[in-house]
Every structure is written in C-alpha cells, then in structure tokens.
Enzyme design. Structure first.
Site, PDB file in Angstrom:
ATOM      1  N   HIS A 153      11.303   4.772  -5.695  1.00 64.28           N
ATOM      2  CA  HIS A 153      10.097   3.942  -5.758  1.00 64.28           C
ATOM      3  C   HIS A 153       9.704   3.773  -7.209  1.00 64.28           C
ATOM      4  O   HIS A 153       9.768   4.721  -7.997  1.00 64.28           O
ATOM      5  CB  HIS A 153       8.961   4.609  -4.989  1.00 64.28           C
ATOM      6  CG  HIS A 153       7.616   4.011  -5.278  1.00 64.28           C
ATOM      7  ND1 HIS A 153       7.328   2.686  -5.071  1.00 64.28           N
ATOM      8  CD2 HIS A 153       6.482   4.560  -5.785  1.00 64.28           C
ATOM      9  CE1 HIS A 153       6.071   2.438  -5.423  1.00 64.28           C
ATOM     10  NE2 HIS A 153       5.537   3.563  -5.863  1.00 64.28           N
ATOM     11  N   GLU A 211       3.278   9.969  -3.016  1.00 67.12           N
ATOM     12  CA  GLU A 211       3.921   8.977  -2.147  1.00 67.12           C
ATOM     13  C   GLU A 211       4.920   9.611  -1.176  1.00 67.12           C
ATOM     14  O   GLU A 211       5.734   8.906  -0.576  1.00 67.12           O
ATOM     15  CB  GLU A 211       4.654   7.937  -3.011  1.00 67.12           C
ATOM     16  CG  GLU A 211       3.817   7.289  -4.089  1.00 67.12           C
ATOM     17  CD  GLU A 211       2.851   6.243  -3.565  1.00 67.12           C
ATOM     18  OE1 GLU A 211       2.510   6.278  -2.368  1.00 67.12           O
ATOM     19  OE2 GLU A 211       2.450   5.379  -4.352  1.00 67.12           O
ATOM     20  N   TYR A 241      30.224  -3.984  -1.790  1.00 61.72           N
ATOM     21  CA  TYR A 241      29.919  -4.605  -3.077  1.00 61.72           C
ATOM     22  C   TYR A 241      29.174  -3.613  -3.980  1.00 61.72           C
ATOM     23  O   TYR A 241      28.391  -2.801  -3.515  1.00 61.72           O
ATOM     24  CB  TYR A 241      29.045  -5.849  -2.849  1.00 61.72           C
ATOM     25  CG  TYR A 241      28.823  -6.690  -4.077  1.00 61.72           C
ATOM     26  CD1 TYR A 241      29.692  -7.741  -4.401  1.00 61.72           C
ATOM     27  CD2 TYR A 241      27.753  -6.444  -4.925  1.00 61.72           C
ATOM     28  CE1 TYR A 241      29.491  -8.526  -5.526  1.00 61.72           C
ATOM     29  CE2 TYR A 241      27.533  -7.231  -6.057  1.00 61.72           C
ATOM     30  CZ  TYR A 241      28.411  -8.263  -6.355  1.00 61.72           C
ATOM     31  OH  TYR A 241      28.198  -9.037  -7.465  1.00 61.72           O
ATOM     32  N   HIS A 251       7.503   0.795 -10.183  1.00 63.75           N
ATOM     33  CA  HIS A 251       6.610  -0.341 -10.410  1.00 63.75           C
ATOM     34  C   HIS A 251       7.242  -1.314 -11.409  1.00 63.75           C
ATOM     35  O   HIS A 251       6.681  -1.564 -12.480  1.00 63.75           O
ATOM     36  CB  HIS A 251       5.260   0.139 -10.945  1.00 63.75           C
ATOM     37  CG  HIS A 251       4.521   1.050 -10.022  1.00 63.75           C
ATOM     38  ND1 HIS A 251       3.386   1.732 -10.419  1.00 63.75           N
ATOM     39  CD2 HIS A 251       4.738   1.401  -8.730  1.00 63.75           C
ATOM     40  CE1 HIS A 251       2.939   2.468  -9.407  1.00 63.75           C
ATOM     41  NE2 HIS A 251       3.748   2.279  -8.382  1.00 63.75           N
ATOM     42  N   TYR A 308      22.417 -15.194  -3.675  1.00 60.31           N
ATOM     43  CA  TYR A 308      23.196 -14.477  -2.665  1.00 60.31           C
ATOM     44  C   TYR A 308      23.028 -12.962  -2.745  1.00 60.31           C
ATOM     45  O   TYR A 308      23.238 -12.232  -1.762  1.00 60.31           O
ATOM     46  CB  TYR A 308      24.672 -14.861  -2.745  1.00 60.31           C
ATOM     47  CG  TYR A 308      25.440 -14.276  -3.908  1.00 60.31           C
ATOM     48  CD1 TYR A 308      26.015 -13.001  -3.824  1.00 60.31           C
ATOM     49  CD2 TYR A 308      25.610 -14.987  -5.083  1.00 60.31           C
ATOM     50  CE1 TYR A 308      26.719 -12.453  -4.874  1.00 60.31           C
ATOM     51  CE2 TYR A 308      26.315 -14.449  -6.145  1.00 60.31           C
ATOM     52  CZ  TYR A 308      26.871 -13.184  -6.043  1.00 60.31           C
ATOM     53  OH  TYR A 308      27.561 -12.648  -7.096  1.00 60.31           O
ATOM     54  N   HIS A 349       1.342  -3.225  -5.430  1.00 60.66           N
ATOM     55  CA  HIS A 349       1.775  -1.853  -5.707  1.00 60.66           C
ATOM     56  C   HIS A 349       3.081  -1.821  -6.500  1.00 60.66           C
ATOM     57  O   HIS A 349       3.074  -1.476  -7.674  1.00 60.66           O
ATOM     58  CB  HIS A 349       1.913  -1.106  -4.373  1.00 60.66           C
ATOM     59  CG  HIS A 349       2.128   0.358  -4.498  1.00 60.66           C
ATOM     60  ND1 HIS A 349       1.689   1.270  -3.562  1.00 60.66           N
ATOM     61  CD2 HIS A 349       2.757   1.100  -5.441  1.00 60.66           C
ATOM     62  CE1 HIS A 349       2.026   2.490  -3.920  1.00 60.66           C
ATOM     63  NE2 HIS A 349       2.684   2.414  -5.073  1.00 60.66           N
TER      64      HIS A 349
END
Length: 221
Positions: free
Chosen positions: A100, A81, A216, A102, A121, A163
């Site tokens: 990345h 990837e 935050y 799954h 939010y 994916h």
C-alpha cells in the site's frame, strides 16, 4: 528474491523493510505513509506503525494470525492499515504480499473519485478491464477493509478514494512491480486526458490481453 510461500524469518522481515525503502527510492511513496505485509505460513508479517523505514529493523515488525482474532505480536503496534492487509491475504490465498502506498498520480485520481479504464493494455496486469476505485472510509477501519476487499474481489489492485492505492502480489517483488506499474498507468491516463479524450480498449481487446499476460513481467521465484 525470496521464494514464496514464505516463513517468518529475519530474511523475510528484512525483505519487507527493503520493499518499503525501495518504494520511497522509486518515488512511489513518501515518508512512512505506505505499508507492506507478507504471508508467512498462518501469520501475516507487517510493518509497524509510525517507524521510519531507515530506522526499522526486522525485530520491529508485527505479526498477526491470518485467521481468527488473535492479538498482534511485536514490540510496536502493526500499521494502522493492518485490517485491509489481513482481509486481502484472507481472501486471496494465492497471493503472498500486499503493498500500500500513496503514489502521486494514483492518489490524484483517487481524490477525483476516478477509476482507471482500459486506456492501455497493461491494465490487464490488475486482472480485468479497469483498476477499480474502493469507496472512502476512515483509514484503519473495518469499513475500509471491506471496501478494498470488495473492489479487489477479482483484481490485483485498486485505487482508494481520497487515499492512495493497494496491490497484491505472488511475492514481494511482484507486488512492488505491480505498484510501480499502477503509478505509471495512472500517470499516463492523466496525461492522455490533458491531450484530449483517451481511446478506451474494448472488452474483446482486453480479454485477448488477459489471455496473454499470465506470465508477463517480473517472474516469481
């Protein structure tokens, strides 16, 4: 917590491995299906393809130039990837890490070809009033990299059709934090739909939150 911007050091490479292990420990990912990269000066350091995290050592990670068409360096090929990792780091110079994975709930929504609307939010952590869905393309393809980069043009994360999910972060810790928050958000959205029709926050309500979340969550080093 390593301080970004990063340099290519054994400590950075170990931090990438530790991020992978932590994804699996938290249930965000399973096996070797996820991958992690970080910007180190003018290069990207990324997990290798097909190496179990518990066997991975810092010297196994691959290195690629962020600009240009240089070859990967390292004893193993980079993650399959690597294209969208590289594209995201190129397009987001203020971001220094890509995660990345799954996660089950994110992946379930992606299989149904659904984005996440402003049901909570915390959607603002991803830069807008949705977590968008990147169109499907073969894993490891240039087309997938284009789809992901386009979906995340003004976002810090997206789902990937059939994916999984991908996020960026100002550092590795913040990228991992965003991925965990994204999976929690996906799970909450799925559960809310099982109870009835979710209430979706208005643009004005989300715009108000966007102005309040700049600092935050987990702090950058």
């Amino acid at each position: 917590m390593l301080k970004a911007p990063y340099k290519d050091t054994p400590e950075l490479r170990q931090a990438i491995i530790d991020t992978c292990k932590e994804m699996n420990r938290r249930g965000i990912n399973q096996g070797t299906s996820g991958n992690v990269s970080a910007r180190a000066g003018s290069r990207m350091i990324i997990t290798p393809s097909g190496v179990p995290y518990d066997r991975m050592t810092p010297n196994m990670l691959a290195s690629l130039p962020i600009e240009g068409d240089g070859e990967a360096e390292g004893p193993f090929p980079p993650s399959t990837e690597w294209q969208f990792h590289l594209a995201l780091l190129r397009s987001k110079p203020d971001m220094h890490a890509v995660v990345h994975a799954h996660p089950v709930h994110c992946t379930a929504l992606s299989i149904n070809r659904m984005e996440i609307p402003a049901c909570h939010y915390m959607i603002a952590l991803f830069g807008g009033d949705t977590v968008p869905l990147a169109g499907y393309a073969l894993f490891g393809s240039d087309e997938l990299a284009e789809n992901v980069t386009s979906a995340m043009a003004d976002r810090h994360g997206c789902l990937m059709a059939n994916h999984g999910a991908v996020v960026v972060g100002e550092n590795l810790d913040k990228a991992l934090w965003r991925m965990e928050e994204l999976e929690v958000l996906a799970r909450a959205f799925i559960l809310s739909r099982s109870l009835g029709e979710p209430y979706i926050l208005s643009k004005d309500e989300i715009d108000e939150v966007l102005g309040a979340v700049a600092n935050y969550g987990i702090k950058s080093a």
